[in-house]
Design an enzyme around this catalytic site. Sequence first.
Site, PDB file in Angstrom:
ATOM      1  N   GLY D  54       0.816  -1.203   0.000  1.00  0.00           N
ATOM      2  CA  GLY D  54       0.000   0.000   0.000  1.00  0.00           C
ATOM      3  C   GLY D  54       0.848   1.251   0.000  1.00  0.00           C
ATOM      4  N   SER D  55       0.314   2.360  -0.518  1.00  0.00           N
ATOM      5  CA  SER D  55       1.015   3.634  -0.425  1.00  0.00           C
ATOM      6  C   SER D  55       0.799   4.229   0.963  1.00  0.00           C
ATOM      7  CB  SER D  55       0.505   4.592  -1.501  1.00  0.00           C
ATOM      8  OG  SER D  55       0.934   4.142  -2.769  1.00  0.00           O
ATOM      9  N   GLY D  56       1.509   5.317   1.228  1.00  0.00           N
ATOM     10  CA  GLY D  56       1.389   5.962   2.532  1.00  0.00           C
ATOM     11  C   GLY D  56       2.555   5.639   3.443  1.00  0.00           C
ATOM     12  N   HIS D  57       3.509   4.843   2.936  1.00  0.00           N
ATOM     13  CA  HIS D  57       4.681   4.465   3.739  1.00  0.00           C
ATOM     14  C   HIS D  57       5.954   5.083   3.185  1.00  0.00           C
ATOM     15  CE1 HIS D  57       1.870   1.646   5.333  1.00  0.00           C
ATOM     16  NE2 HIS D  57       1.788   0.970   4.206  1.00  0.00           N
ATOM     17  N   LYS D 105       5.608  -7.896   2.511  1.00  0.00           N
ATOM     18  CA  LYS D 105       5.302  -7.713   3.927  1.00  0.00           C
ATOM     19  C   LYS D 105       4.126  -8.631   4.272  1.00  0.00           C
ATOM     20  CE  LYS D 105       4.765  -3.023   3.869  1.00  0.00           C
ATOM     21  NZ  LYS D 105       4.773  -2.887   2.387  1.00  0.00           N
ATOM     22  N   ASP D 110      -1.427  -8.145   1.035  1.00  0.00           N
ATOM     23  CA  ASP D 110      -0.204  -8.230   0.238  1.00  0.00           C
ATOM     24  C   ASP D 110       0.057  -9.669  -0.192  1.00  0.00           C
ATOM     25  OD1 ASP D 110       0.024  -5.566   0.631  1.00  0.00           O
ATOM     26  OD2 ASP D 110       1.886  -5.611   1.771  1.00  0.00           O
ATOM     27  N   HIS D 217      -0.493   0.756   9.174  1.00  0.00           N
ATOM     28  CA  HIS D 217      -1.672   1.119   8.379  1.00  0.00           C
ATOM     29  C   HIS D 217      -2.726   1.793   9.232  1.00  0.00           C
ATOM     30  CE1 HIS D 217       0.201  -2.311   6.349  1.00  0.00           C
ATOM     31  NE2 HIS D 217      -0.104  -1.674   5.261  1.00  0.00           N
TER      32      HIS D 217
END
Lengths: 209, 209, 329, 329
Positions: D54-57, D105, D110, D217
């Site tokens: 996911g994005s945001g990391h 991960k 995922d 998350h």
Amino acid sequence: MTLDVEWARRWVALAAQAITEAKDELVELDREIGDGDHGVNLDRGFAAVAAKIEGMDRPATVGEILTTVATTLMSSVGGASGPLYGTAFLRAGKVSGLAELGPDAVVALLEGALEGITSRGRAGVGEKTMVDAWAPAVEAAVRSAGAGDEPAAVLRAAADAAADGARSTIPLVASKGRASYLGERSAGHMDPGARSSAILLDAAARAAA
Amino acid sequence: MTLDVEWARRWVALAAQAITEAKDELVELDREIGDGDHGVNLDRGFAAVAAKIEGMDRPATVGEILTTVATTLMSSVGGASGPLYGTAFLRAGKVSGLAELGPDAVVALLEGALEGITSRGRAGVGEKTMVDAWAPAVEAAVRSAGAGDEPAAVLRAAADAAADGARSTIPLVASKGRASYLGERSAGHMDPGARSSAILLDAAARAAA
Amino acid sequence: MKKLLNAVDDAVRESLVGFGAAHEELVRVHLDPMYVTRAQPLLRGTVAVVSGGGSGHEPLHTGLVGEGMLAAAVPGEMFTSPTPDQIAAAYQAADAGGGVLAIVKNYTGDVLNFETAAELTDGLDVEQVLVNDDVAVEDSLFTAGRRGVAGTLLVEKVAGAAAERGDDLAAVAEVARRAAGAVRSMGVALRAPVVPHTGRASFDLTDEEVEIGIGIHGEPGRHREPFTGADAITAALLDAVTDDLRLASGESVLLFVNGMGATPLSELYVVYGRARTMLAERGVQVARSLVGSYVTSLDMQGASITVMRLDEELTSLWDAPVHTAALRW
Amino acid sequence: MKKLLNAVDDAVRESLVGFGAAHEELVRVHLDPMYVTRAQPLLRGTVAVVSGGGSGHEPLHTGLVGEGMLAAAVPGEMFTSPTPDQIAAAYQAADAGGGVLAIVKNYTGDVLNFETAAELTDGLDVEQVLVNDDVAVEDSLFTAGRRGVAGTLLVEKVAGAAAERGDDLAAVAEVARRAAGAVRSMGVALRAPVVPHTGRASFDLTDEEVEIGIGIHGEPGRHREPFTGADAITAALLDAVTDDLRLASGESVLLFVNGMGATPLSELYVVYGRARTMLAERGVQVARSLVGSYVTSLDMQGASITVMRLDEELTSLWDAPVHTAALRW
Ligand SMILES: Nc1ncnc2c1ncn2[C@@H]1O[C@H](COP(=O)(O)OP(=O)(O)O)[C@@H](O)[C@H]1O
Ligand SMILES: Nc1ncnc2c1ncn2[C@@H]1O[C@H](COP(=O)(O)OP(=O)(O)O)[C@@H](O)[C@H]1O
Ligand SMILES: [Mg+2]
Ligand SMILES: [Mg+2]
Ligand SMILES: [Mg+2]
Ligand SMILES: [Mg+2]
């Protein structure tokens, strides 16, 4: 009312609409025991599905539609629910290569979907996942078809059982998916995927009514 | 009451105490038109000063004490007020190499301080800085000494004028220091450095009373 | 207030100790008075580029000590200029016989403390360059002059590179002044920082407002306006910067999008992308870029845009090797 | 909600476009489907190390694409695993004939999407390594297993270095698995992130509470406790990590203090300093260090501590040159 290609189209349209309406509710459920994106993921996915199916040129079978739903969900939802719903619709489509579904074909469709979810996600009943909606739905459909019900009634029985199944997840402690990280803290909340499953099956039944 | 080394020691102790008590007020004033650290900066500085002066071995003159105040402030306050107060006490100390101050020596002390502040900070009256407290304080001291007042009365006159001067900064628009970045928005607030200057001069007068 | 700190009064010191331990191959941390020098001494005769200012802007300045950049950095208390004795000690420690170039952000506190420090170090050759890149401060006649903000990092980089290649003090000062003259910045806050000593936000914004033209010490900015999305904010900041620089089509620049401390990198890239498109539309070539939280204001949420007009020399000084905790190539 | 974004649905894409423009010498950004590859193709026969999530990391994973590290990265929507078609496209694009090592991960999403992707790329040699370093998840019998968090970056670094030196797929997979087995992490949140799609904090903490054992998350963590300062939090996180690793006196480790996105660097160094002292007291040698916000959770305030047990090979793979947007030496 026969369960034909037009029914499948109506299902998709009603499902997309119902998911949009339930988006905030699903986000809130997922925020409580997950990461808050379930409603957004599904809404993005079903918007893509609705556009795709609308633009489809004369599908001959229900299975063709379900397979398109599957691949579209797979490439637009992401998260855990993307591959799970994707595989569900893929297997459901595989056993629905018919222009019209009778009661037994409805059972086969639902069994295919459940089988897709469990083979992908490896969760059993009681682990607080969407399986807890689909497994009772399949059982109810089997009973209803066995009792000689019409296809529409079989779907309604499945949808109602899925709704009960979703509610049954509230007291459960999750042992699969993101909610499992919360341990005991996951009890007391409905599983978002079970809830969205009930919404999808209700749309299927309404499309047939 | 003579203004001797013991008076200077009392001044320091009372100043440190008064600054601690006014810390939050000074922070709040500086938060409104600056960066909110003035109270913290001075409290850190005067705590260091108090400890230093207490530990001083028999200073012979008022000037010795003021010079120690200066270097201690200089190395512990930082910000704009550190070098300004540091230079003020340095110049004040330079003209106070006496065991005891008469009325004219008090005037010289205050003039030295003001001269230190303006030579370091290059601000004039009306720019909404500590100069707006020190300049009227010096004027009042000159008048009071000229009228033949006792040293303690000269200090009281200076302190009261500084308090008025601090209040007079409220409507001003700042053109020096951090508050100047606010332009018109700086009007309506008292300048924190002017306020702390009034507090320090009040402590000097109380130490003499 | 929750912060990953212990006693508030120990915060700067404890952080500095951790910094020194994490980068022991690069820096030496001195505690009494506080300053940071390179682990490897300068080559004899090299100009020592020194900078400093209040803490809370990390990695500026301590994270920029190392080969090709600063010889020493002087951290003050949180948002408070360092004291003259700290600065003087850093000058003494950093000087390698080539003199000291001090890079000072234009704030009254920094200016006065660095000025006093220079008076304390009679024997040393100290030159000073003021950085005042913040175009949010308009009328420098009625203010303490433009503030030094994120552009400071760019000036430190080119000055450090000039020193490293062996320029003498006058030459390093000259290139630093040229860089300072070629750089402009402007910032926005979405949320003010919480200053440890007060435990409160340094100003209050509603959920619909942004503060345009902020400094890096939690001071309120030039004005407050409704929040209307990244594109509008980017345009407001970039226009102010390029207007002031009088950038013309065909020019080549370095574009630096800086996070204020609590802004996700993903958002900085949104701003960068928009600024880049706007510059391209005006025929300005972005030849070099930097995106990240380098000149911060504790946990302020927001960003600033910095543009430096490039010429061949500034470009090659920017490209020169650097090895610090925060910048390395 | 105020963020430096425009339409929420465009955030990932716009950010990616800006990222690609800022680092055009390093990466190529592909938008349909979304993935990022190196600007320079791999040497023929080299293993392509690919990761995603996911994005945001950010900077994970896109900021780690480049020489010595990832061959490609696959960003999903915010906090949402990427889809199989994205992943498969990245595999195809990145493969240079040496096969693909996917570093995943351990999250259900995922795992399922990467697994499906592998089924879509029949012709390719794909090996997968799961990272599950988060010791906050205790009883993996009753959960989806430990999550992959900040340790992922370390696994990507050593795997990338092994690929770069020419190891074949089995060998790169082996070293990545060994690294994954040697790394443990745990994190704390002082404030939850605000997820763009909901515009709300993903959980609520009072001003006196911290959430211990959080994921990346915005999921709530293992438990909530009163805030008692950096030292106590550091001890709680470090103890959990070292207990699980069964670290013994005399061992050598890499210590990584990671910011969650909105934590000032100065605070990370306070945590690092304390952790370092604690390890020294136990006779553990910190041979390598990393401090910064690398594996973030949007604008979450908090930090995580990661420890990797080092041996000679892991150390030299960590030290091997790397040239990416976020890590470079
Ligand atoms: N292993 C699994 N088997 C079946 N369903 C699962 C499994 N893991 C998660 N789910 C379902 O997925 C839902 C979460 O979907 P979503 O929020 O879209 O993905 P993510 O958890 O990656 O954010 C859960 O509510 C649950 O019903
Ligand atoms: N040029 C100047 N001349 C005289 N006083 C000044 C000048 N600039 C600032 N000051 C004083 O310093 C005060 C602020 O001190 P402080 O908050 O400790 O420093 P900083 O502004 O660096 O945070 C102001 O309130 C003002 O009285
Ligand atoms: Mg979710
Ligand atoms: Mg101040
Ligand atoms: Mg200050
Ligand atoms: Mg998710």
